[in-house]
Design a protein around this motif. Structure first.
Motif, PDB file in Angstrom:
ATOM      1  N   ILE A 113     -12.276  12.695  -9.308  1.00 22.09           N
ATOM      2  CA  ILE A 113     -12.877  12.650  -7.755  1.00 22.09           C
ATOM      3  C   ILE A 113     -14.378  12.673  -7.739  1.00 22.09           C
ATOM      4  O   ILE A 113     -14.895  11.682  -7.142  1.00 22.09           O
ATOM      5  N   SER A 145      -0.621  -1.009  -7.963  1.00 31.15           N
ATOM      6  CA  SER A 145      -1.891  -0.747  -7.326  1.00 31.15           C
ATOM      7  C   SER A 145      -2.834  -1.680  -7.763  1.00 31.15           C
ATOM      8  O   SER A 145      -3.823  -2.239  -7.228  1.00 31.15           O
ATOM      9  N   LEU A 179     -11.463   2.418  -6.876  1.00 32.95           N
ATOM     10  CA  LEU A 179     -10.849   2.870  -5.673  1.00 32.95           C
ATOM     11  C   LEU A 179      -9.224   3.358  -6.155  1.00 32.95           C
ATOM     12  O   LEU A 179      -8.727   4.465  -5.496  1.00 32.95           O
ATOM     13  N   PRO A 180      -8.526   2.681  -6.645  1.00 30.92           N
ATOM     14  CA  PRO A 180      -7.223   3.049  -6.954  1.00 30.92           C
ATOM     15  C   PRO A 180      -7.049   4.616  -7.899  1.00 30.92           C
ATOM     16  O   PRO A 180      -6.400   5.551  -7.342  1.00 30.92           O
ATOM     17  N   TRP A 236      -9.428   6.881  -7.618  1.00 31.63           N
ATOM     18  CA  TRP A 236      -9.998   8.019  -7.019  1.00 31.63           C
ATOM     19  C   TRP A 236      -8.725   8.242  -5.843  1.00 31.63           C
ATOM     20  O   TRP A 236      -8.444   9.452  -5.688  1.00 31.63           O
ATOM     21  N   THR A 237      -8.110   7.137  -5.526  1.00 34.74           N
ATOM     22  CA  THR A 237      -6.982   7.687  -4.379  1.00 34.74           C
ATOM     23  C   THR A 237      -6.082   8.367  -5.340  1.00 34.74           C
ATOM     24  O   THR A 237      -5.465   9.349  -4.673  1.00 34.74           O
ATOM     25  N   LEU A 266       1.370   4.083  -2.868  1.00 35.65           N
ATOM     26  CA  LEU A 266       0.974   5.533  -2.705  1.00 35.65           C
ATOM     27  C   LEU A 266       2.225   6.483  -2.945  1.00 35.65           C
ATOM     28  O   LEU A 266       2.007   7.379  -3.706  1.00 35.65           O
ATOM     29  N   VAL A 303      -7.014  11.957  -5.645  1.00 34.84           N
ATOM     30  CA  VAL A 303      -7.187  12.612  -4.515  1.00 34.84           C
ATOM     31  C   VAL A 303      -5.612  13.169  -3.923  1.00 34.84           C
ATOM     32  O   VAL A 303      -5.531  14.292  -3.754  1.00 34.84           O
ATOM     33  N   LEU A 304      -4.980  12.201  -4.453  1.00 41.09           N
ATOM     34  CA  LEU A 304      -3.196  12.517  -4.001  1.00 41.09           C
ATOM     35  C   LEU A 304      -2.864  13.729  -5.077  1.00 41.09           C
ATOM     36  O   LEU A 304      -2.213  14.509  -4.643  1.00 41.09           O
ATOM     37  N   THR A 333       0.721  -1.098   0.086  1.00 46.28           N
ATOM     38  CA  THR A 333       0.050   0.115   0.075  1.00 46.28           C
ATOM     39  C   THR A 333       0.890   1.375   0.108  1.00 46.28           C
ATOM     40  O   THR A 333       0.706   2.030  -0.695  1.00 46.28           O
ATOM     41  N   HIS A 336       2.946   6.805  -6.714  1.00 45.24           N
ATOM     42  CA  HIS A 336       1.538   7.704  -7.307  1.00 45.24           C
ATOM     43  C   HIS A 336       2.325   9.216  -6.936  1.00 45.24           C
ATOM     44  O   HIS A 336       2.051   9.921  -7.656  1.00 45.24           O
TER      45      HIS A 336
END
Ligand code: ADP
Length: 584
Positions: free
Chosen positions: A306, A94, A148-149, A151-152, A36, A155-156, A32, A39
């Motif tokens: 998002i 991811s 989910l990936p 979206w993450t 992250l 956001v990042l 994880t 990314h």
């Protein structure tokens, strides 16, 4: 959504879903955080662009050389390349993480489903569980693999881009904030209406295809009864409903998309205007205004993602809640660790209801000696199968107790229970695999061929199995060789012989085999099961005649219990049944 399948199994709460998701991700801390970080690095590499371009603008304003411009462009290209490579690995990581998480979710779900009390599965119907295994798992797969990936990442990226924009100068925050109110208001307005709108649209498509299919399939009836006008009016009505539904969602989009576009444009325009004003005041440089504007524009893409993925995530969370809900079915078995003392089966003052307030068994008492052969007879619907299931420990009694060696059947862990009591009904499954595998299931795969063949012999099946070209290696089950109902029943009985529990409950276990063969089968089974307790629900009275004692079940009660001769002498229900069967 799945309007047809009633939800009877529970659904997990939002808090339970969040706890589960966090726990799942914490299991893979390395993967994880690595995904992250990659990314984040990719997003950072992308952020170099506007700053470099801003500096370039400044350089050009103050006079620069071609060589310097070329260097800046080369650096820009290097960052772009770095971003591409980083993104590729970040995504790869991811996605594999997503697959692992998904595999774990599936395993949990299968485990929870298999642990469901049989009674719950029966009363909930297979529809709900099936929808969860198919549609919800698919929906969740989509969310975990993709939404989910993405979206993450979005956001990042948005967060880092915003920080970079602010780093140019605090004043950039003001134009950014200007975009928030139209975005939030538009989004809330849309989300509140969209779900129902799209549901109505989907339902209207379903209605059109249903009535069209009905008309086409029933064309002759429609023609014969002169229903053409009626059907036409029906289709017209469906189409106009669909038209109205589509118009409504179109209206939603025509309001939502422009408001979002405006929300995206306002910050860019405001940055230009505000930055321009500050530049004229000499407060900021032209390079800063360029970089700020580019950053603010770069914010549009992640913010847009998002917003649009939010919807998908909500659907995924709903599916996860339904999948996790299966784990929240209260267990109807409770292992107490007590061990049975002997193999005596006893039912004391047993009452049982499938639905509250409607007892189908009323105060049943029954004591079965070890090695005794009991036949249960009685009219259909009297409660024989139900009693059989309680005696096999499938359902716990509502009051009273069903015990083996003094311990309640539902106090024993399933694996242990099956060593004491097993139930064979007329429903049994042939698993995909060879005959050998199908039989060896009963003993965890530990049996040599001679034992398997002996078990087949005990159920009169050795002959036909050996006549197959591949014998025990014949592949059966869906896609393999089709077995007849009688053969499937013989397989189930052979499994029982292999498992060799002390007590067997047979519910119509030979009903699909033709009567003469069945009698022979029951005799050869009896020889193998010598010394075992057998409780057989008899649909043919010869089994009752062969039994040590006969229990007559009527209206959820045992009305007569004794040997064949005793009951015939008593001239009660059994005597009547016997004479009518025997006389015919
Ligand atoms: P028998 O085996 O003597 O024919 P059953 O035990 O199957 O009788 O049925 C006894 C009663 O319980 C019947 O009234 C039947 O409708 C009801 N019953 C049986 N199975 C269920 C079930 N799964 N859910 C609700 N009611 C049931």
């Amino acid at each position: 959504m799945s309007a047809a399948a009633p939800t009877i199994l529970p659904v997990a709460t939002g808090a339970q879903v969040r706890r589960y998701a966090v726990r799942l991700l914490r299991k893979y801390p390395r993967a994880t955080s690595l995904a992250l970080s990659l990314h984040a690095l990719a997003a950072l590499a992308a952020l170099a662009g506007p700053r470099l371009l801003g500096d370039l603008v400044e350089d050009v304003e103050q006079g620069t050389t071609i060589g310097r411009v070329n260097t800046v462009i080369a650096v820009l290209a290097a960052f772009l390349l770095a971003q591409t490579v980083l993104t590729r690995f970040a995504r790869y990581l991811s996605f594999t993480l997503g697959e692992r998480v998904l595999a774990e979710l599936r395993e949990d779900f299968v485990q929870n489903s298999l642990a469901l009390p049989v009674g719950v599965v029966e009363s909930a119907g297979s529809g709900d569980l099936l929808t969860r295994t198919s549609r919800d798992v698919e929906q969740l797969g989509w969310s975990v693999r993709w939404a989910l990936p993405e979206w993450t990442i979005a956001v990042l990226t948005a967060a880092l881009t915003f920080v970079a924009a602010i780093a140019v100068g605090w004043w950039v925050a003001i134009p950014c904030l200007l975009g928030v109110p139209p975005l939030v208001i538009g989004l809330r307005w849309y989300l509140r209406r969209a779900k129902d709108g799209y549901l109505r649209e989907n339902a209207s498509y379903a209605a059109i295809s249903a009535s069209l299919t009905e008309t086409v399939e029933g064309a002759r009836t429609v023609e014969a009864l002169g229903l053409q006008d009626h059907r036409l009016r029906r289709v017209d009505a469906d189409i106009s409903e669909s038209f109205a539904a589509e118009r409504y969602t179109l209206f939603l989009r025509t309001v939502f998309f422009p408001s979002v576009e405006v929300a995206y444009l306002i910050p860019t325009v405001a940055t230009l205007l505000f930055g321009g004003y500050l530049y004229t005041q000499g407060a900021v440089s032209l390079g800063d205004v360029t970089a700020a504007t580019l950053y603010v524009q770069m914010l549009i893409d992640p913010v847009d993602r998002i917003v649009s993925i939010l919807d998908e995530l909500q659907v995924g969370a709903a599916s996860l809640a339904r999948l996790l809900g299966v784990a929240h079915v209260p267990d109807d078995r409770e292992a107490t660790g007590r061990r049975p003392d002997g193999e005596q089966i006893e039912a004391r003052d047993v009452r049982f209801a499938y639905s509250p307030g409607r007892d189908v068994l009323h105060s049943v008492d029954m004591s079965v000696g070890v090695g005794e052969r009991i036949a249960m007879v009685g009219p259909s619907g009297a409660g024989k199968s139900t009693l059989g299931r309680l005696l096999a420990g499938i359902h716990p009694p509502r009051t009273g107790a069903v015990t083996v060696g003094g311990v309640g059947l539902t106090e024993l862990p399933l694996a242990e229970l099956r060593g004491h009591v097993a139930l064979v009904t007329q429903e049994h499954h042939v698993f995909v695999g060879t005959l050998r595998e199908n039989l060896a299931l009963a003993v965890d795969g530990r049996a040599d061929d001679s034992r398997l063949l002996a078990a087949l012999e005990a159920v009169d099946a050795r002959e036909w199995v050996e006549a197959l070209p591949d014998g025990l290696d014949t592949v059966v089950g869906s896609g393999g060789r089709a077995l007849g109902a009688a053969q499937a029943q013989q397989l189930a009985l052979a499994r029982l012989v292999l498992a060799d529990p002390h007590t067997l409950v047979l519910d119509e276990a030979t009903s699909l085999i033709d009567p003469r063969a069945a009698r022979h089968l029951e005799r050869s089974l009896a020889a193998v099961l010598h010394g075992r307790t057998v409780i057989a629900i008899a649909h043919r009275l010869f089994s009752a005649h062969d039994a040590d004692r006969v229990a007559v079940v009527e209206n959820g009660e045992i009305t007569e219990f004794g040997t064949h001769e005793e009951l015939v002498d008593r001239s009660g229900s059994y005597a009547k049944l016997w004479s009518s069967w025997h006389g015919s």
